[in-house]
Write a protein that holds these residues in place. Structure first.
Motif, PDB file in Angstrom:
ATOM      1  N   GLN A  51      38.543 -30.598 -32.436  1.00 38.15           N
ATOM      2  CA  GLN A  51      38.546 -29.760 -33.632  1.00 38.15           C
ATOM      3  C   GLN A  51      37.470 -30.212 -34.618  1.00 38.15           C
ATOM      4  N   LEU A  54      34.074 -28.904 -33.551  1.00 34.74           N
ATOM      5  CA  LEU A  54      33.854 -27.504 -33.930  1.00 34.74           C
ATOM      6  C   LEU A  54      33.483 -27.393 -35.406  1.00 34.74           C
ATOM      7  N   GLN A  57      29.905 -28.349 -36.016  1.00 37.43           N
ATOM      8  CA  GLN A  57      28.917 -27.373 -35.559  1.00 37.43           C
ATOM      9  C   GLN A  57      28.484 -26.468 -36.707  1.00 37.43           C
ATOM     10  N   SER A  58      29.429 -26.096 -37.549  1.00 32.44           N
ATOM     11  CA  SER A  58      29.100 -25.232 -38.687  1.00 32.44           C
ATOM     12  C   SER A  58      28.709 -26.044 -39.918  1.00 32.44           C
ATOM     13  N   ASN A 124      41.181 -26.568 -38.345  1.00 26.83           N
ATOM     14  CA  ASN A 124      40.928 -25.218 -37.850  1.00 26.83           C
ATOM     15  C   ASN A 124      39.595 -24.732 -38.418  1.00 26.83           C
ATOM     16  N   GLU A 126      37.912 -22.238 -36.606  1.00 25.94           N
ATOM     17  CA  GLU A 126      37.645 -21.038 -35.817  1.00 25.94           C
ATOM     18  C   GLU A 126      37.895 -19.748 -36.581  1.00 25.94           C
ATOM     19  N   ASP A 127      38.546 -19.835 -37.737  1.00 31.59           N
ATOM     20  CA  ASP A 127      38.769 -18.636 -38.538  1.00 31.59           C
ATOM     21  C   ASP A 127      37.420 -18.125 -39.064  1.00 31.59           C
ATOM     22  N   PRO A 128      37.182 -16.820 -39.040  1.00 27.96           N
ATOM     23  CA  PRO A 128      35.873 -16.292 -39.471  1.00 27.96           C
ATOM     24  C   PRO A 128      35.626 -16.424 -40.966  1.00 27.96           C
ATOM     25  N   GLU A 131      37.934 -22.486 -43.423  1.00 32.51           N
ATOM     26  CA  GLU A 131      38.158 -23.680 -42.613  1.00 32.51           C
ATOM     27  C   GLU A 131      39.324 -24.448 -43.229  1.00 32.51           C
ATOM     28  N   LYS A 164      34.244 -20.470 -45.182  1.00 35.99           N
ATOM     29  CA  LYS A 164      33.517 -20.735 -43.946  1.00 35.99           C
ATOM     30  C   LYS A 164      32.025 -20.856 -44.215  1.00 35.99           C
TER      31      LYS A 164
END
Length: 439
Positions: A51, A54, A57-58, A124, A126-128, A131, A164
């Motif tokens: 997690q 991920l 990455q952003s 988390n 992955e929510d558009p 975070e 995000k």
């Protein structure tokens, strides 16, 4: 007593004994079930690691070390400001409900806030739109209610959120609560207006904010709890190592141009791990926590300062005699844009006991050797100038002056450098008991 009465009496005794044996067995099973096995802990570690990957990455600027510093600062101020006008300074870092959490507060205050541990629970990314990071915090504090002071141990779940796609701020804006825009100390109106730059800071637009909070457990403590001695639980547990530890060791070698890991590891164990371990626990044993200030992060120093003050109030000393360090093994290496961290499992033994100023035994044992292990995490700022020869732990790592004039905020009285951030040398960031460590 007749034979019949004797038989009935014996039956009652046997039934009573069987019930007690079953209760003891059930309690033991419950205790064992409550302690996560190495497999479960390794699974949690892998899940959190995936997690975190991920999230990075952003947000390649994300640093777990800096985020935990931010959480520590917010937690401490959430309670210490709770019934004071300064609570509004936290408005950009709290959800709307939590901003009003203490609106109906009674005549009480919370002081001496100590965080014992923070665990990653879930991330988390992955929510558009947002975070989320969920943590479990073990802490304790003193509640003063109309002159009645009570110490409480608490376990809480805190959930942080932000928009995000944000990049984490630089270290100076993460290690203390400040305006995410101008960097000035946090002084906001109830509407989130910074009193320095006149910008309105909305929750999650620039920085993490606390969206939800749940108290999982609360226990009242007494002074005697500070000297309670429980049997070691995790010394014989399997060492929890990072899944890609070998790859991270190679990465560390490449970063510093080392041909062999041992070229770094041998002096690190001698000059940092063993030297810090002996010096820090010596300061603890002599009730001179300030003497180890230059070796500790702000968070770790503050977390243990309260207990040292409590011992002083009671005129107690927690002695660690004949301290001996056995094996020390690397278990985790983390490199992020700002910090490098190395976690080591240290096996040691000593005679651990508490006595008063007159030598009277309060707790522990002067005769039974305590064998234990702990996980220690050392951190250092990336890019910090590395000396060709190890500095003495009795010196300021910046100017080399004696470490006898280090203030409580870890500022050297000779050169003015703040030395608890890892900018000049390794600092101990985290100490965890073996049964609590999950990677």
């Amino acid at each position: 007593m007749s034979n019949e009465e004797l038989v009935i009496f014996l039956i009652i005794v046997i039934v009573f004994i069987l019930i007690k044996m079953m209760e003891k067995r059930r309690n033991a099973d419950s205790s064992l079930a409550s302690m996560p096995t190495p497999v479960i802990r390794a699974r949690r570690q892998d899940q959190v690691k995936q997690q975190l990957a991920l999230l990075k990455q952003s947000d390649p600027n994300f640093s777990g070390i800096l985020f935990l510093d931010f959480v520590h600062s917010l937690y401490s101020k959430f309670y210490s400001y709770s019934t004071h006008p300064e609570f509004r300074y936290l408005s950009p870092f709290l959800g709307a409900d939590l901003q009003r959490h203490f609106d109906r507060a009674g005549p009480w205050t919370i002081t001496e806030v100590v965080i014992n541990g923070i665990k990653w629970q879930e991330i988390n990314a992955e929510d558009p739109d947002s975070e989320t990071i969920c943590l479990v915090i073990d802490a304790n504090y003193t509640l003063d209610l109309q002159g009645q002071r009570t110490r409480y141990a608490v376990t809480e779940r805190w959930q942080f959120e932000r928009k995000k796609g944000l990049l984490s701020p630089e270290p100076e804006k993460m290690q203390s609560l400040c305006c995410p825009h101008c960097g000035a100390p946090a002084q906001f109106t109830d509407a989130g207006l910074c009193e320095h730059c006149a910008r309105v800071i909305h929750q999650g637009d620039r920085q993490w904010y606390l969206a939800r909070r749940a108290v999982l457990e609360t226990t009242a403590l007494a002074a005697a709890d500070a000297v309670s001695y429980a049997e070691e639980q995790g010394t014989h547990l399997e060492t929890i190592k990072q899944a890609d530890l070998h790859e991270q060791m190679l990465r560390f070698q490449q970063q510093y141009g080392l041909s062999d890991w041992e070229d770094f590891w041998r002096p690190f164990v001698d000059d940092v791990v063993r030297a810090y371990f002996i010096s820090i626990y010596s300061a603890w044993s002599h009730r001179d926590w300030q003497g180890a200030r230059h070796l500790l992060s702000d968070r770790l120093f503050e977390a243990n300062l309260f207990w040292q003050q409590l011992y002083a109030e009671q005129n107690w000393f927690n002695r660690l005699d004949d301290l001996n360090i056995g094996q020390a093994e690397v278990v985790k290496i983390e490199l992020d844009p700002f910090y490098e961290a190395i976690t080591v499992r240290i096996f040691a033994s000593c005679y651990d006991y508490t006595e008063d100023a007159g030598g009277k035994l309060i707790g522990g044992s002067k005769r039974s050797l305590r064998r234990y292990s702990e996980y220690w995490t050392f951190v250092r700022r990336i890019g910090a100038e590395k000396s060709s020869t190890p500095y003495s732990i009795n010196q300021c790592p910046q100017c080399g002056a004696p470490a006898d004039n280090i203030g409580q905020t870890a500022v050297c009285g000779y050169c003015g450098a703040k030395i608890s951030t890892g900018e000049f040398s390794w600092v101990l960031f985290l100490m965890m008991q073996d049964e609590a460590y999950e990677g």
